[in-house]
Write an enzyme that holds these catalytic residues in place. Structure first.
Site, PDB file in Angstrom:
ATOM      1  N   GLU A 132       0.509  -0.511   0.185  1.00 24.55           N
ATOM      2  CA  GLU A 132       0.136   0.390  -0.096  1.00 24.55           C
ATOM      3  C   GLU A 132       0.740   1.098   0.244  1.00 24.55           C
ATOM      4  OE1 GLU A 132      -4.140   1.767   2.279  1.00 24.55           O
ATOM      5  OE2 GLU A 132      -2.489   0.417   3.069  1.00 24.55           O
ATOM      6  N   ALA A 143      -2.891   7.742   7.596  1.00 30.73           N
ATOM      7  CA  ALA A 143      -2.246   6.546   9.085  1.00 30.73           C
ATOM      8  C   ALA A 143      -1.289   5.955   8.333  1.00 30.73           C
ATOM      9  CB  ALA A 143      -3.477   5.159   9.531  1.00 30.73           C
ATOM     10  N   HIS A 144      -0.656   6.682   6.585  1.00 32.03           N
ATOM     11  CA  HIS A 144       0.801   6.318   6.538  1.00 32.03           C
ATOM     12  C   HIS A 144       1.460   7.257   7.152  1.00 32.03           C
ATOM     13  CE1 HIS A 144      -0.460   2.840   3.775  1.00 32.03           C
ATOM     14  NE2 HIS A 144      -1.348   3.591   3.791  1.00 32.03           N
ATOM     15  N   HIS A 198      -4.966   6.386  -1.942  1.00 27.20           N
ATOM     16  CA  HIS A 198      -4.719   6.993  -1.090  1.00 27.20           C
ATOM     17  C   HIS A 198      -3.864   8.505  -2.690  1.00 27.20           C
ATOM     18  CE1 HIS A 198      -4.423   5.622   3.011  1.00 27.20           C
ATOM     19  NE2 HIS A 198      -4.801   5.366   1.911  1.00 27.20           N
ATOM     20  N   HIS A 219     -10.164   1.417  -0.797  1.00 32.20           N
ATOM     21  CA  HIS A 219     -11.129   1.619  -0.482  1.00 32.20           C
ATOM     22  C   HIS A 219     -12.151   2.748  -0.757  1.00 32.20           C
ATOM     23  CE1 HIS A 219      -7.362   4.023   1.040  1.00 32.20           C
ATOM     24  NE2 HIS A 219      -6.925   2.943   1.780  1.00 32.20           N
ATOM     25  N   ARG A 230     -19.338  19.212 -10.191  1.00 37.33           N
ATOM     26  CA  ARG A 230     -18.517  19.917 -11.804  1.00 37.33           C
ATOM     27  C   ARG A 230     -17.053  19.486 -11.320  1.00 37.33           C
ATOM     28  NH1 ARG A 230     -20.853  24.653  -9.705  1.00 37.33           N
ATOM     29  NH2 ARG A 230     -19.305  25.035  -8.236  1.00 37.33           N
ATOM     30  N   ASP A 276      -9.054  -3.695   5.693  1.00 37.54           N
ATOM     31  CA  ASP A 276      -8.238  -2.576   5.953  1.00 37.54           C
ATOM     32  C   ASP A 276      -8.061  -2.421   7.569  1.00 37.54           C
ATOM     33  OD1 ASP A 276      -6.244  -0.463   5.654  1.00 37.54           O
ATOM     34  OD2 ASP A 276      -7.864   1.576   5.413  1.00 37.54           O
ATOM     35  N   GLY A 312      -7.276   3.104   9.283  1.00 37.88           N
ATOM     36  CA  GLY A 312      -7.729   1.687   9.268  1.00 37.88           C
ATOM     37  C   GLY A 312      -8.827   1.414   9.952  1.00 37.88           C
TER      38      GLY A 312
END
Length: 410
Positions: A132, A143-144, A198, A219, A230, A276, A312
């Site tokens: 990921e 959360a990375h 992400h 996700h 738009r 996740d 997660g």
């Protein structure tokens, strides 16, 4: 490997719903199915484990494309933690899993990918790795750990592919990053399914990634631009492309049930339920780690400590199934397909996984009428009881002289 007979079940899979269903399996593979009393003859065979489903639901084993841990154990703390976490999810019906890796230093990612390759060599229930991180948009990192995010490059990607030794199955990438499209090509050439996620990509950037071969949306709705009248964003690009599978976290927290229903309506047959999950899945509230970051779990909601950023989930796939039926309002056939056939198809495994049909793996879950797991079978072998401690059923390992892992069930 002994034979298995399961009978008197209310079968539900991507092929539909069948009452008074039975199947017979040998050596981990379903060899016959039917309805009524046809199972009696097979039950007379030597070494048969005969299971009466009692009219309860019978589904294929669940598949999770996106998971980071469970049972109090994170995937990124070494092989024993991985095994403990997998035992928890197997007890809740997930018979086949990818091991997902958050952004970490490249040396750590290489080591984690190599460990999973060793595990895959001896445990067919582990389908491989999902990389990921680290090729994610800093603005959508979730959360990375931002310190470990990198712009992709073909040489770096090849290095990570090499560490996985053919077991990297999915890689997430933000397609707007420099060199992203070229790196997507390298991943696809290596047989890796590319997931857009992400990401700060707009509609055109996401659509271009799908045009060059990306085949998943990580996700959906989370860590990406939403749908604006738009600025349609990557979700609409995924809806429009019939080759794209959309991951969806149905815990009632990540995505509102009405929005989840929209995804199933807009992309029928292409939504894969994922957890996740982080270490607290199947465990308890408290303080945890996810990669290099602290996570606090309260009332089942995991957030980066001191923030409101979701980190997660604490979901297991049996709960995802129950939520899909009771909260989202899906027909059971479609709900079950979303965590069996659809993820199997996304990985190119739908010829052997995700259905209760002759020639398919004997992965099956018996659930009560309220969708509570009662029995789990993986490769035709009974797995853990979800009401018992997973430690009773975890696999232990030891290094042998060749440097590989040897396993035995306790």
């Amino acid at each position: 490997m002994s034979g298995l007979v399961v009978h008197s079940a209310r079968k539900v899979d991507a092929d539909g719903l069948v009452d008074d269903f039975w199947f017979v399996a040998d050596d981990g593979v379903i060899i016959a199915t039917g309805t009524g009393i046809g199972w009696h003859a097979a039950a007379q065979g030597p070494g048969r484990d005969v299971v009466d489903a009692g009219g309860h639901w019978l589904t294929p084993g669940f598949i999770d494309l996106h998971c980071h841990g469970g049972g109090g154990h994170p995937f990124d703390d070494g092989p024993e933690e991985m095994l403990e976490a997998l035992a928890t999810h197997r007890a809740h019906g997930t018979t086949r899993s990818l091991v997902s890796h958050v952004a970490n230093p490249l040396a750590s990612l290489r080591e984690s990918l190599s460990i999973v390759a060793d595990l895959v060599a001896v445990d067919p229930l582990i389908l491989g790795s999902h990389l990921e991180g680290p090729f994610l948009a800093p603005s959508r990192r979730g959360a990375h750990d931002g310190a470990f995010l990198r712009d992709p490059g073909p040489e770096m990607v090849e290095e990570l592919i090499g560490a996985a030794r053919g077991t990297m199955r999915v890689a997430t990438i933000a397609p707007e990053l420099p060199n992203a499209l070229e790196s997507i090509g390298v991943l696809i050439e290596a047989g890796v399914v590319v997931s857009v996620g992400h990401t700060d990509a707009d509609y055109d950037q996401a659509a271009r990634a799908f045009e060059v071969g990306a085949r998943m949306l990580g996700h959906a709705f989370n860590a990406m631009n939403g749908i604006h009248h738009r600025a349609p964003g990557p979700i609409i690009a995924a809806f429009e492309n019939p080759d794209v599978t959309l991951e969806l976290i149905v815990d009632g927290l990540h995505v509102h049930p009405k929005v989840a229903k929209l995804a199933f309506t807009a992309a029928p047959g292409r939504v894969a339920l994922v957890t996740d999950a982080m270490a607290a899945a199947g465990a308890h509230d408290g303080d945890y780690r996810l990669g290099g970051l602290n996570v606090t779990v309260r009332d089942g909601l995991a957030v980066l400590s001191g923030t409101s950023t979701i980190a997660g989930s604490t979901l297991t796939q049996d709960v995802a199934l129950r939520n899909a039926v009771t909260l989202v309002g899906l027909d059971p056939v479609h709900a079950v397909a979303a965590l069996t056939h659809t993820p199997a198809h996304a990985l190119g495994e739908d010829h052997r996984l995700g259905r209760l049909h002759a020639g398919y793996a004997a992965d099956a879950v018996i659930l009560d009428h309220d969708w509570t797991v009662r029995r789990v079978f993986a490769d035709g072998v009974p797995s853990a009881d979800p009401h018992c401690t997973p430690a009773r059923f975890r696999m232990r390992y030891s290094f042998c002289q060749a440097g590989l892992f040897a396993y035995a069930y306790r």
